[in-house]
Structures are given as structure tokens and as C-alpha cells.
Enzyme design. Structure first.
Site, PDB file in Angstrom:
ATOM      1  N   ARG A  32       0.704  -1.184  -0.016  1.00 61.79           N
ATOM      2  CA  ARG A  32       0.046   0.237  -0.066  1.00 61.79           C
ATOM      3  C   ARG A  32       0.810   1.160   0.088  1.00 61.79           C
ATOM      4  NH1 ARG A  32      -5.082  -1.568   4.063  1.00 61.79           N
ATOM      5  NH2 ARG A  32      -5.675  -3.034   2.609  1.00 61.79           N
ATOM      6  N   ASP A 143     -15.399  10.121   8.189  1.00 59.00           N
ATOM      7  CA  ASP A 143     -14.446   8.930   7.829  1.00 59.00           C
ATOM      8  C   ASP A 143     -12.930   9.880   7.583  1.00 59.00           C
ATOM      9  OD1 ASP A 143     -14.431   6.029   6.453  1.00 59.00           O
ATOM     10  OD2 ASP A 143     -12.725   7.204   5.632  1.00 59.00           O
TER      11      ASP A 143
HETATM   12  C1  LIG Z   1     -13.854  -1.303   6.324  1.00 56.99           C
HETATM   13  S1  LIG Z   1     -14.647   0.341   6.526  1.00 56.99           S
HETATM   14  C2  LIG Z   1     -16.335   0.022   7.278  1.00 56.99           C
HETATM   15  C3  LIG Z   1     -17.346   1.049   6.633  1.00 56.99           C
HETATM   16  C4  LIG Z   1     -18.598   0.956   7.224  1.00 56.99           C
HETATM   17  N1  LIG Z   1     -18.530   1.087   8.431  1.00 56.99           N
HETATM   18  C5  LIG Z   1     -19.183  -0.580   7.217  1.00 56.99           C
HETATM   19  O1  LIG Z   1     -19.125  -1.129   8.024  1.00 56.99           O
HETATM   20  O2  LIG Z   1     -19.489  -0.954   6.081  1.00 56.99           O
HETATM   21  C6  LIG Z   1     -13.556   1.034   7.594  1.00 56.99           C
HETATM   22  C7  LIG Z   1     -13.593   2.540   7.405  1.00 56.99           C
HETATM   23  O3  LIG Z   1     -12.983   3.295   8.459  1.00 56.99           O
HETATM   24  C8  LIG Z   1     -12.264   4.408   8.041  1.00 56.99           C
HETATM   25  N2  LIG Z   1     -11.423   4.601   9.372  1.00 56.99           N
HETATM   26  C9  LIG Z   1     -10.446   3.980   9.613  1.00 56.99           C
HETATM   27  N3  LIG Z   1      -9.543   4.543  10.675  1.00 56.99           N
HETATM   28  C10 LIG Z   1     -10.382   5.639  11.242  1.00 56.99           C
HETATM   29  C11 LIG Z   1     -10.353   6.620  12.046  1.00 56.99           C
HETATM   30  N4  LIG Z   1      -9.350   6.815  12.531  1.00 56.99           N
HETATM   31  N5  LIG Z   1     -11.367   7.607  11.839  1.00 56.99           N
HETATM   32  C12 LIG Z   1     -12.438   7.528  11.107  1.00 56.99           C
HETATM   33  N6  LIG Z   1     -12.501   6.605  10.262  1.00 56.99           N
HETATM   34  C13 LIG Z   1     -11.652   5.719  10.009  1.00 56.99           C
HETATM   35  C14 LIG Z   1     -11.662   3.767   6.982  1.00 56.99           C
HETATM   36  O4  LIG Z   1     -11.297   4.960   6.020  1.00 56.99           O
HETATM   37  C15 LIG Z   1     -12.611   2.979   6.259  1.00 56.99           C
HETATM   38  O5  LIG Z   1     -13.358   3.719   5.445  1.00 56.99           O
END
Ligand SMILES: C[S@@+](CC[C@H](N)C(=O)[O-])C[C@H]1O[C@@H](n2cnc3c(N)ncnc32)[C@H](O)[C@@H]1O
Length: 273
Positions: A32, A143
Site C-alpha cells: 500500500r 471518515d
Molecule cells: C472497512 S470500512 C467500514 C465501513 C462501514 N462502517 C461498514 O461497516 O461497512 C472502515 C472505514 O473506517 C475508516 N477509518 C479507519 N480509521 C479511521 C479513523 N481513525 N477515523 C475515522 N475513520 C476511520 C476507513 O477509512 C474506512 O473507510
């Protein structure tokens, strides 16, 4: 990537984003970040760490690139929708009785990716409006990836995002064209999307305390220190009696005395004591 480089990057990722890459995920982190090294003409991951840590101005913009590069953004409409059903069928009465702002049910989608989660929640709220007649549902979604926030604001999707949606539901909730599906404006209304970080409570941008928080499939990637910080932030953002929903493989039982597990139908949520 050497052991030392993995440790340095993990320290930074954990404190900035919460995320950590275990030894077994080293190659994923490498793949990545390699495009970033190439774009910046850097020779090593150590140089990349130093760039993030110390470069003036550029360090901040590179941190946005970092968030885009390392996050897993997998999501789709109506994912784990049994939780939405449990919320609207079993908990909405109690939420109205103790709402911080009568007439408004305030929800958060933390780690909302490209918007499928908050928009699904909004669709459920509209389909269940009779259960909270006269109340409005407001959803603050955020996000840490600016690219995902832009996608969420656009509200335009491919079939991949609709794999949990029946053809009738697609017709009902989306306009289609150019091979894409655009969420109808009435299902976007009431959802505010912003750039925010779960680790930074101020970035949630909440006008009042929340009744419900969804943070699903995010904390599985977090270090233990960041997980504790994240849930302390959620406990602070929720009004007493408010509910936190996590992904089905995530559990915080015993980690935060302010959030006690409660059974709602077939799922577990955490109630702010
Ligand atoms: C796997 S996706 C899950 C999306 C949705 N919550 C779902 O369950 O379908 C995880 C998301 O969390 C976000 N994320 C990771 N760390 C984060 C943080 N510290 N603050 C806000 N968002 C975060 C990532 O960018 C990603 O878009």
C-alpha cells in the site's frame, strides 16, 4: 520493510489513525505504501516515515495520502442490516423517551467509508418513520479518508455497493444511468458527511450529544491503545442510555465501564450508563 521500519510506521499509524499492521500484514502495508515512495522518489520506508514526521507542510498533506493508502474501505448497502432492524423495531421507543433533544434522533456513523452505512441507516429511518412519528433523524457521518468522504458526498455507486439490495429496492432508492446508481435526494437528506477522525473527538462536529453511534468494521484494525481511546470518545459523545453498535466480529466487553453490553433481538449493542 525492516522490523524497525514496521515499528516506526506502526507507532505513527496507531497514534494518527488508530490502525496497526501486525507482523503477518507487513506485506500488505508495504504494497500500500510503495506507490507513495515512488511518487515522492524516496528510497526507503524509513525515509517515508521521516517525511511524514518532519517535513513542513508536506508532512500534513502526505498524512492525507497515508490515510487514503492504508485504510480498508470495504462496505456495501444494508451490510449487517439486522442491527438496523433491531434499532428501529426494538430500541427506538426508549431512544425517544430519553433523547437529548426532543424531536430529533441524532446518530453517528464513524468510519462511514463511501456512505453506504449512513445512507442505509437513513433509508431504514424513513421506512420506519411511523415508529417515531413527528421525529426527525439526523445522521453525522465521518471518515478519515478524504477520498471516501468525497465519494460519500457524491452519493453515486456501482453494482458492487448494491450487492445486498434487491432489484425492487434499487428501483425505489436509486436513479440509474451511465452504469451508476445515484441515491435519490430524499434518502440523502438528513445525512451530513465530513472528514473526521475517531481518535479526535472534536472532529466529529456534533451539534449535540448522540443517541446512537454506529462504528462497524473499523476498530478491528486498531491497536489496543487506540481502541481504548476510540471507545472513551464514543462514551463521551453518547448521551446516557445512548447505544453503540459495532461490527459482528468486534467486542469491547470489559474494556469501558461506561458502556455496558445489552441484547437487542439477535444482536449485542453497548449502552452508555
Ligand atoms: C472497512 S470500512 C467500514 C465501513 C462501514 N462502517 C461498514 O461497516 O461497512 C472502515 C472505514 O473506517 C475508516 N477509518 C479507519 N480509521 C479511521 C479513523 N481513525 N477515523 C475515522 N475513520 C476511520 C476507513 O477509512 C474506512 O473507510
Amino acid at each position: 520493510m525492516s522490523d524497525e521500519e514496521l515499528a516506526l510506521l506502526n507507532d505513527l499509524l496507531s497514534s494518527e489513525l488508530g490502525i496497526i499492521f501486525a507482523e503477518s500484514k507487513r506485506e500488505i502495508l508495504e504494497s500500500r505504501l510503495r506507490p507513495r515512495l515512488a511518487a515522492l522518489r524516496l528510497r526507503s520506508f524509513r525515509d517515508y516515515y521521516l517525511q511524514l514526521q518532519y517535513a513542513n507542510g508536506d508532512g500534513a498533506s502526505e498524512r492525507r495520502e497515508l490515510a487514503r493508502a492504508v485504510t480498508n474501505n470495504e462496505t456495501y448497502f444494508f451490510r449487517e442490516s439486522y442491527q438496523f432492524e433491531a434499532l428501529f423495531e426494538q430500541a427506538i421507543g426508549g431512544i425517544k423517551d430519553h433523547s437529548a433533544q426532543p424531536g430529533v434522533i441524532r446518530m453517528i456513523s464513524a468510519g462511514c467509508s463511501s456512505g453506504e452505512e449512513p445512507y442505509s441507516l437513513n433509508i431504514f429511518a424513513r421506512e420506519n418513520a411511523f415508529r417515531a412519528f413527528g421525529w426527525s433523524v439526523e445522521i453525522d457521518a465521518f471518515d478519515v479518508s478524504d477520498a471516501r468522504v468525497r465519494a460519500a458526498c457524491a452519493g453515486s455507486y456501482t453494482e458492487t455497493s448494491l450487492r445486498g439490495v434487491s432489484p425492487e429496492q434499487v428501483q425505489r432508492y436509486f436513479h440509474s444511468g451511465d452504469g451508476r446508481y445515484h441515491l435519490k435526494p430524499m434518502y440523502r437528506a438528513g445525512v451530513r458527511i465530513r472528514l473526521g477522525n475517531i481518535l479526535d473527538r472534536a472532529s466529529y462536529g456534533l451539534p449535540a450529544m448522540a443517541d446512537v453511534i454506529f462504528c462497524r468494521n473499523v476498530l478491528i484494525y486498531f491497536s489496543e491503545t487506540s481502541l481504548r481511546r476510540a471507545i472513551a470518545n464514543f462514551a463521551e459523545a453518547l448521551r446516557p442510555g445512548g447505544l453503540l453498535f459495532l461490527g459482528h466480529s468486534e467486542s469491547i466487553i470489559g474494556l469501558c465501564p461506561d458502556l455496558e453490553p445489552v441484547r437487542l433481538g439477535s444482536c449485542i449493542a453497548y449502552r452508555r450508563v
